[in-house]
Design a protein around this motif. Structure first.
Motif, PDB file in Angstrom:
ATOM      1  N   GLU A   1       0.743  -1.136   0.041  1.00  0.00           N
ATOM      2  CA  GLU A   1      -0.184   0.185  -0.065  1.00  0.00           C
ATOM      3  C   GLU A   1       0.868   1.097   0.012  1.00  0.00           C
ATOM      4  O   GLU A   1       2.030   1.175   0.356  1.00  0.00           O
ATOM      5  N   PRO A   2       0.249   2.393  -0.388  1.00  0.00           N
ATOM      6  CA  PRO A   2       1.260   3.634  -0.546  1.00  0.00           C
ATOM      7  C   PRO A   2       1.853   4.062   0.843  1.00  0.00           C
ATOM      8  O   PRO A   2       3.058   4.608   0.745  1.00  0.00           O
ATOM      9  N   ASP A   3       1.427   3.537   2.095  1.00  0.00           N
ATOM     10  CA  ASP A   3       2.044   3.860   3.170  1.00  0.00           C
ATOM     11  C   ASP A   3       3.118   2.830   3.604  1.00  0.00           C
ATOM     12  O   ASP A   3       3.733   2.888   4.698  1.00  0.00           O
ATOM     13  N   GLY A   4       3.441   1.804   2.594  1.00  0.00           N
ATOM     14  CA  GLY A   4       4.246   0.619   2.966  1.00  0.00           C
ATOM     15  C   GLY A   4       3.949  -0.355   3.778  1.00  0.00           C
ATOM     16  O   GLY A   4       4.632  -1.362   3.896  1.00  0.00           O
ATOM     17  N   HIS A   5       2.470  -0.593   3.737  1.00  0.00           N
ATOM     18  CA  HIS A   5       1.749  -1.512   4.604  1.00  0.00           C
ATOM     19  C   HIS A   5       1.686  -2.990   3.661  1.00  0.00           C
ATOM     20  O   HIS A   5       1.302  -2.497   2.440  1.00  0.00           O
ATOM     21  N   VAL A   6       2.032  -3.855   4.145  1.00  0.00           N
ATOM     22  CA  VAL A   6       1.914  -5.191   3.319  1.00  0.00           C
ATOM     23  C   VAL A   6       0.801  -6.078   4.208  1.00  0.00           C
ATOM     24  O   VAL A   6       1.132  -6.488   5.154  1.00  0.00           O
ATOM     25  N   ARG A   7      -0.376  -6.083   3.678  1.00  0.00           N
ATOM     26  CA  ARG A   7      -1.347  -6.881   4.238  1.00  0.00           C
ATOM     27  C   ARG A   7      -1.201  -8.138   4.313  1.00  0.00           C
ATOM     28  O   ARG A   7      -1.256  -8.910   5.550  1.00  0.00           O
ATOM     29  N   VAL A   8      -0.695  -9.011   3.238  1.00  0.00           N
ATOM     30  CA  VAL A   8      -0.206 -10.243   3.304  1.00  0.00           C
ATOM     31  C   VAL A   8       0.673 -10.709   2.095  1.00  0.00           C
ATOM     32  O   VAL A   8       0.726 -10.198   1.109  1.00  0.00           O
ATOM     33  N   ALA A   9       1.676 -11.532   2.686  1.00  0.00           N
ATOM     34  CA  ALA A   9       2.573 -12.249   1.660  1.00  0.00           C
ATOM     35  C   ALA A   9       2.621 -13.510   2.023  1.00  0.00           C
ATOM     36  O   ALA A   9       3.369 -13.870   2.827  1.00  0.00           O
ATOM     37  N   VAL A  10       1.653 -14.275   1.406  1.00  0.00           N
ATOM     38  CA  VAL A  10       1.155 -15.578   1.640  1.00  0.00           C
ATOM     39  C   VAL A  10       2.522 -16.435   1.757  1.00  0.00           C
ATOM     40  O   VAL A  10       2.829 -17.245   2.910  1.00  0.00           O
ATOM     41  N   ASN A  11       3.355 -16.617   0.752  1.00  0.00           N
ATOM     42  CA  ASN A  11       4.493 -17.344   0.740  1.00  0.00           C
ATOM     43  C   ASN A  11       5.568 -17.124   1.820  1.00  0.00           C
ATOM     44  O   ASN A  11       6.610 -17.958   2.096  1.00  0.00           O
ATOM     45  N   LEU A  12       5.586 -15.967   2.418  1.00  0.00           N
ATOM     46  CA  LEU A  12       6.416 -15.613   3.530  1.00  0.00           C
ATOM     47  C   LEU A  12       5.722 -15.842   4.991  1.00  0.00           C
ATOM     48  O   LEU A  12       6.643 -15.970   5.941  1.00  0.00           O
ATOM     49  N   GLY A  13       4.519 -15.690   4.934  1.00  0.00           N
ATOM     50  CA  GLY A  13       3.637 -15.961   6.372  1.00  0.00           C
ATOM     51  C   GLY A  13       3.306 -14.378   6.960  1.00  0.00           C
ATOM     52  O   GLY A  13       3.046 -14.362   7.926  1.00  0.00           O
ATOM     53  N   TRP A  14       3.854 -13.467   6.085  1.00  0.00           N
ATOM     54  CA  TRP A  14       3.559 -12.231   6.630  1.00  0.00           C
ATOM     55  C   TRP A  14       2.166 -11.624   6.521  1.00  0.00           C
ATOM     56  O   TRP A  14       1.576 -11.773   5.470  1.00  0.00           O
ATOM     57  N   LYS A  15       1.661 -11.080   7.529  1.00  0.00           N
ATOM     58  CA  LYS A  15       0.335 -10.395   7.764  1.00  0.00           C
ATOM     59  C   LYS A  15       0.668  -9.005   8.420  1.00  0.00           C
ATOM     60  O   LYS A  15       1.320  -9.063   9.599  1.00  0.00           O
ATOM     61  N   ASP A  16      -0.030  -7.937   7.940  1.00  0.00           N
ATOM     62  CA  ASP A  16       0.046  -6.552   8.506  1.00  0.00           C
ATOM     63  C   ASP A  16       1.548  -6.148   9.120  1.00  0.00           C
ATOM     64  O   ASP A  16       1.713  -5.941  10.089  1.00  0.00           O
TER      65      ASP A  16
END
Length: 116
Positions: free
Chosen positions: A77-92
């Motif tokens: 997102e424009p503020d640098g937020h990654v809601r989800v990167a499924v293959n990494l396990g990242w959320k918010d």
């Protein structure tokens, strides 16, 4: 004063990293294994640790780094937020903010969204 840039490409298996002159000449490159345990919480700390080592080896001071580009496998997102990167396990998470914190307060890089 010389100026340098860092590129980081976060992938599901490895994170590819490079240090470049401001004019784009590659000075150093390496890979860091992508540790996805505990929802990927070790990925950016591992990268920051290796980046610090490589900057020290090349005797590059933090103040000579003009920017770090981070590519992640998911929408940002424009503020640098990654809601989800499924293959990494990242959320918010905010990868750029986290990376800056990991590099330390003396690291001069600020977050900026670049258009595609």
């Amino acid at each position: 004063m010389n100026q340098y840039c860092v590129g980081i490409d976060v992938g599901g298996t490895t994170v590819k990293c490079g240090i470049f002159t401001y004019n784009g000449v590659l000075l150093d490159k390496w890979e860091v294994m992508t540790r996805k345990a505990e929802n990927g919480k070790y990925i950016l700390p591992d990268v920051a640790e290796e980046l610090k080592k490589h900057l020290e080896e090349k005797t590059i001071a933090y103040e000579d780094i003009t920017g770090i580009g981070i590519g992640v496998p998911g929408p940002v997102e424009p503020d640098g937020h990654v809601r989800v990167a499924v293959n990494l396990g990242w959320k918010d998470i905010y990868p750029a903010r986290i990376m800056r914190e990991l590099m330390g307060a003396e690291f001069p890089v600020q977050w900026e969204m670049m258009p595609m």
